[in-house]
Design a protein around this motif. Sequence first.
Motif, PDB file in Angstrom:
ATOM      1  N   ASN A   3       0.861  -1.024   0.035  1.00 33.80           N
ATOM      2  CA  ASN A   3      -0.062  -0.136  -0.230  1.00 33.80           C
ATOM      3  C   ASN A   3       0.951   1.226  -0.083  1.00 33.80           C
ATOM      4  OD1 ASN A   3      -2.037   1.726   0.364  1.00 33.80           O
ATOM      5  ND2 ASN A   3      -2.436   1.171   2.541  1.00 33.80           N
ATOM      6  N   TYR A   4       1.157   1.934  -1.112  1.00 34.91           N
ATOM      7  CA  TYR A   4       2.002   2.875  -1.281  1.00 34.91           C
ATOM      8  C   TYR A   4       1.503   4.289  -0.700  1.00 34.91           C
ATOM      9  CZ  TYR A   4       4.711  -0.053  -4.080  1.00 34.91           C
ATOM     10  OH  TYR A   4       5.434  -1.268  -4.545  1.00 34.91           O
ATOM     11  N   GLN A   5       2.296   4.831   0.202  1.00 39.21           N
ATOM     12  CA  GLN A   5       1.716   5.928   0.934  1.00 39.21           C
ATOM     13  C   GLN A   5       2.891   6.969   0.815  1.00 39.21           C
ATOM     14  OE1 GLN A   5      -1.231   6.558   2.933  1.00 39.21           O
ATOM     15  NE2 GLN A   5      -1.992   4.372   1.818  1.00 39.21           N
ATOM     16  N   THR A   6       2.655   8.124   1.202  1.00 39.16           N
ATOM     17  CA  THR A   6       3.786   9.312   1.483  1.00 39.16           C
ATOM     18  C   THR A   6       4.522   8.978   2.585  1.00 39.16           C
ATOM     19  OG1 THR A   6       1.868  10.634   2.570  1.00 39.16           O
ATOM     20  CG2 THR A   6       2.667  11.502   0.413  1.00 39.16           C
ATOM     21  N   PRO A   7       5.667   9.448   2.600  1.00 30.78           N
ATOM     22  CA  PRO A   7       6.383   8.877   3.971  1.00 30.78           C
ATOM     23  C   PRO A   7       6.092   9.681   5.115  1.00 30.78           C
ATOM     24  CG  PRO A   7       7.942   9.489   2.100  1.00 30.78           C
ATOM     25  CD  PRO A   7       6.720   9.626   1.431  1.00 30.78           C
ATOM     26  N   ARG A   8       6.273   9.188   6.187  1.00 25.75           N
ATOM     27  CA  ARG A   8       5.705   9.748   7.587  1.00 25.75           C
ATOM     28  C   ARG A   8       6.333  11.267   7.431  1.00 25.75           C
ATOM     29  NH1 ARG A   8       4.506   9.507  12.881  1.00 25.75           N
ATOM     30  NH2 ARG A   8       6.557   9.444  14.114  1.00 25.75           N
ATOM     31  N   GLY A   9       5.427  12.300   7.909  1.00 21.02           N
ATOM     32  CA  GLY A   9       5.699  13.641   8.108  1.00 21.02           C
ATOM     33  C   GLY A   9       5.950  14.464   6.651  1.00 21.02           C
ATOM     34  N   THR A  10       5.458  13.875   5.473  1.00 18.17           N
ATOM     35  CA  THR A  10       5.350  14.451   4.259  1.00 18.17           C
ATOM     36  C   THR A  10       4.065  14.359   3.733  1.00 18.17           C
ATOM     37  OG1 THR A  10       5.708  12.629   3.048  1.00 18.17           O
ATOM     38  CG2 THR A  10       7.661  13.364   3.803  1.00 18.17           C
ATOM     39  N   GLN A  11       3.839  15.197   2.773  1.00 15.18           N
ATOM     40  CA  GLN A  11       2.558  15.215   2.343  1.00 15.18           C
ATOM     41  C   GLN A  11       2.185  15.601   0.780  1.00 15.18           C
ATOM     42  OE1 GLN A  11       0.102  17.749   4.872  1.00 15.18           O
ATOM     43  NE2 GLN A  11       1.893  19.533   5.007  1.00 15.18           N
ATOM     44  N   ASP A  12       1.258  15.269   0.169  1.00 14.30           N
ATOM     45  CA  ASP A  12       1.192  15.799  -1.257  1.00 14.30           C
ATOM     46  C   ASP A  12       0.418  16.908  -1.108  1.00 14.30           C
ATOM     47  OD1 ASP A  12       2.147  13.344  -2.542  1.00 14.30           O
ATOM     48  OD2 ASP A  12       0.279  12.292  -1.924  1.00 14.30           O
ATOM     49  N   VAL A  13       0.780  17.889  -2.124  1.00 10.26           N
ATOM     50  CA  VAL A  13      -0.007  19.024  -2.290  1.00 10.26           C
ATOM     51  C   VAL A  13      -1.069  18.689  -3.536  1.00 10.26           C
ATOM     52  CG1 VAL A  13      -0.354  21.605  -2.864  1.00 10.26           C
ATOM     53  CG2 VAL A  13       1.452  20.823  -1.421  1.00 10.26           C
ATOM     54  N   LEU A  14      -2.313  18.479  -3.009  1.00  6.91           N
ATOM     55  CA  LEU A  14      -3.144  18.119  -4.304  1.00  6.91           C
ATOM     56  C   LEU A  14      -3.663  18.997  -5.239  1.00  6.91           C
ATOM     57  CD1 LEU A  14      -5.197  15.433  -1.882  1.00  6.91           C
ATOM     58  CD2 LEU A  14      -3.549  14.766  -3.761  1.00  6.91           C
ATOM     59  N   PRO A  15      -4.202  18.750  -6.401  1.00  3.17           N
ATOM     60  CA  PRO A  15      -4.266  19.781  -7.358  1.00  3.17           C
ATOM     61  C   PRO A  15      -5.094  20.854  -6.761  1.00  3.17           C
ATOM     62  CG  PRO A  15      -4.880  17.430  -8.394  1.00  3.17           C
ATOM     63  CD  PRO A  15      -4.242  17.304  -7.104  1.00  3.17           C
ATOM     64  N   GLU A  16      -6.345  20.247  -5.947  1.00  2.00           N
ATOM     65  CA  GLU A  16      -7.305  21.617  -5.554  1.00  2.00           C
ATOM     66  C   GLU A  16      -6.452  22.360  -4.589  1.00  2.00           C
ATOM     67  OE1 GLU A  16      -7.748  18.286  -5.639  1.00  2.00           O
ATOM     68  OE2 GLU A  16      -8.485  17.496  -3.462  1.00  2.00           O
ATOM     69  N   GLU A  17      -5.386  21.857  -3.962  1.00  3.50           N
ATOM     70  CA  GLU A  17      -4.889  22.674  -2.861  1.00  3.50           C
ATOM     71  C   GLU A  17      -3.753  23.641  -3.530  1.00  3.50           C
ATOM     72  OE1 GLU A  17      -5.129  19.115   0.326  1.00  3.50           O
ATOM     73  OE2 GLU A  17      -3.320  19.483  -0.497  1.00  3.50           O
ATOM     74  N   SER A  18      -3.551  23.196  -4.884  1.00  2.00           N
ATOM     75  CA  SER A  18      -2.055  23.729  -5.289  1.00  2.00           C
ATOM     76  C   SER A  18      -2.342  25.518  -5.567  1.00  2.00           C
ATOM     77  CB  SER A  18      -1.802  23.514  -6.591  1.00  2.00           C
ATOM     78  OG  SER A  18      -2.802  23.360  -7.704  1.00  2.00           O
ATOM     79  N   TYR A  19      -3.910  25.945  -5.547  1.00  2.00           N
ATOM     80  CA  TYR A  19      -4.079  27.271  -5.916  1.00  2.00           C
ATOM     81  C   TYR A  19      -3.851  28.030  -4.715  1.00  2.00           C
ATOM     82  CZ  TYR A  19      -5.913  25.561 -10.093  1.00  2.00           C
ATOM     83  OH  TYR A  19      -5.912  25.177 -11.401  1.00  2.00           O
ATOM     84  N   ARG A  20      -3.935  27.445  -3.482  1.00  2.00           N
ATOM     85  CA  ARG A  20      -3.666  28.230  -2.325  1.00  2.00           C
ATOM     86  C   ARG A  20      -1.973  28.532  -2.099  1.00  2.00           C
ATOM     87  NH1 ARG A  20      -6.612  24.171   1.654  1.00  2.00           N
ATOM     88  NH2 ARG A  20      -8.088  24.504   0.088  1.00  2.00           N
ATOM     89  N   TRP A  21      -1.518  27.307  -2.577  1.00  2.00           N
ATOM     90  CA  TRP A  21       0.235  27.563  -2.489  1.00  2.00           C
ATOM     91  C   TRP A  21       0.448  28.633  -3.541  1.00  2.00           C
ATOM     92  CZ3 TRP A  21       3.740  25.261   0.528  1.00  2.00           C
ATOM     93  CH2 TRP A  21       3.260  24.534   1.263  1.00  2.00           C
ATOM     94  N   GLN A  22       0.142  28.673  -4.588  1.00  2.24           N
ATOM     95  CA  GLN A  22       0.185  29.709  -5.667  1.00  2.24           C
ATOM     96  C   GLN A  22      -0.060  31.166  -5.147  1.00  2.24           C
ATOM     97  OE1 GLN A  22      -1.120  28.544  -9.459  1.00  2.24           O
ATOM     98  NE2 GLN A  22      -0.507  26.411  -9.148  1.00  2.24           N
ATOM     99  N   GLN A  23      -1.061  31.095  -4.557  1.00  2.00           N
ATOM    100  CA  GLN A  23      -1.373  32.679  -3.706  1.00  2.00           C
ATOM    101  C   GLN A  23      -0.340  33.186  -2.765  1.00  2.00           C
ATOM    102  OE1 GLN A  23      -5.337  32.075  -1.817  1.00  2.00           O
ATOM    103  NE2 GLN A  23      -5.195  34.300  -1.079  1.00  2.00           N
ATOM    104  N   VAL A  24       0.029  31.853  -1.810  1.00  2.00           N
ATOM    105  CA  VAL A  24       0.892  32.521  -1.005  1.00  2.00           C
ATOM    106  C   VAL A  24       2.433  32.711  -1.781  1.00  2.00           C
ATOM    107  CG1 VAL A  24       2.651  31.662   0.952  1.00  2.00           C
ATOM    108  CG2 VAL A  24       0.169  31.012   0.722  1.00  2.00           C
ATOM    109  N   GLU A  25       2.794  31.939  -2.775  1.00  2.39           N
ATOM    110  CA  GLU A  25       3.891  32.477  -3.458  1.00  2.39           C
ATOM    111  C   GLU A  25       3.962  33.617  -4.122  1.00  2.39           C
ATOM    112  OE1 GLU A  25       4.847  27.685  -3.950  1.00  2.39           O
ATOM    113  OE2 GLU A  25       4.454  28.758  -5.757  1.00  2.39           O
ATOM    114  N   THR A  26       2.643  34.039  -4.790  1.00  2.00           N
ATOM    115  CA  THR A  26       2.675  35.177  -5.460  1.00  2.00           C
ATOM    116  C   THR A  26       2.777  36.269  -4.411  1.00  2.00           C
ATOM    117  OG1 THR A  26       0.856  34.181  -7.206  1.00  2.00           O
ATOM    118  CG2 THR A  26       0.975  36.292  -6.937  1.00  2.00           C
TER     119      THR A  26
END
Length: 426
Positions: A3-26
């Motif tokens: 069962n493949y998962q992200t390593p402990r303490g890491t996370q995927d930024v999912l497509p729907e979340e990527s917009y808020r990341w771009q907002q912070v970066e901008t």
Amino acid sequence: MKNYQTPRGTQDVLPEESYRWQQVETAMRQLCRLYGYDEIRTPIFEDTDVFKRENDSSDMVNKEMYTFSMGEGDSLTLRPEGTAGVIRSFVQHKMYGRSELPVKLWYKGEMFRHERPQKGRYRQFNQFGIENIGLKSPLIDAEVIALGYQLVKNFGLSQIKVLINTLGDAASRSAYRAVLKEHFKDAVEELCPDCKRRYQQNPLRLLDCKVDRDHWSMQHVPSLQDSLTEASKTYFKEVLAALDALKIPYEVDEKLVRGLDYYTDTVFEVVSTHPESGSQSAVFAGGRYDGLVEYFGGPEMSGVGFALGMERLILLAEAEGIILDKKPDCDVYVMALGEVGEVPLELATRCRKAGWITECNLVPRSLKAQFKSVDRRKAKAVVIAGENEIQNHQITIKHILTQRQVTVDLTQLEETLAAMLKEEGE
Ligand code: HAM
């Protein structure tokens, strides 16, 4: 099957979340432009020595680094923070020789610390940071804090507090170290193993201990303020006066020593007071470092900076109910009805060239299924490429909210849509 998962303490930024990341970066980019900071990108791994400096007592360096070797006699470490790499680069490229000082740099990117993961604390996380290198002035310290403060304020965070302290200059700190050594001398054997190490390496770090917080020796620790030189006291007063002038509220926290070893004089931490922020409440934190440029082989030059935890900024914004960016709705949806070949794709390409966010149906699907997509993508207008119409060189364009619909010549796609997209629905 595994069962493949992200390593402990890491996370995927999912497509729907990527917009808020771009907002912070901008937001970060725009602010750095206003303050005259240039971006710097340094490697994600460095020689271990860049982070593990002689006699470093911090937990980050001693316990949390991802260090590896590729068997070439080298020891490399995934960066646990940005400052050391930036100063290494500053010296390597002799940026101190520039006519215009201070050199003002910003960076963002992944950092890696092997910490116990919890909400707001990860093993891979993202920092946005700035470093102002080359000159020393209390006004520069205040300006650096102001940039970070403006960023979180622009974001709408209201429940935040600036904690600030001074560690004093080299003379103040060495006097204080002697005072602490004396104070803890009878207690050290009863303290945790980390504190035993801290006692030897850097007794200031003892004040950071979470394990022995309630030990008798921690109750009446002599204050650093009593060991400060006059010059350090004046410097700190001037930093506070500048914050007053900028109307940035702060609290002097005499216990604030920060977790990294390189700090001198001003240190600060901007924390959230929101109940959901829990123990990981520091949004951004930093301070001045007098000896770091020299340590890397550069001239005697001071610097000051901070780093902001981008995950924490987003978590806190959500906790405060701030509406963050999401995927933008689509302007145009191009539907295909019957045997119309590549026409929908051509029409969609024309729409995109005109600057509209456009989705297009590219596989055979029922009209009903296509209208469902129109709904889901909240399209403002639909272009219908129907078999009969296309034979007559025509298309139908419909405004979803007003339900107004026109059939026009293929050449009139852009002008009809431009007019229609301006229409407001009832
Ligand atoms: P730091 O306090 O270690 O300082 O980290 C700065 C910020 O990074 C913290 O306030 C927090 O928001 C975020 N952060 C740290 N560790 C984690 C983690 N495990 N998970 C999520 N977020 C985290 C520095 O790194 C210094 N280089 C700051 C600086 C720049 N000082 C001078 N210039």
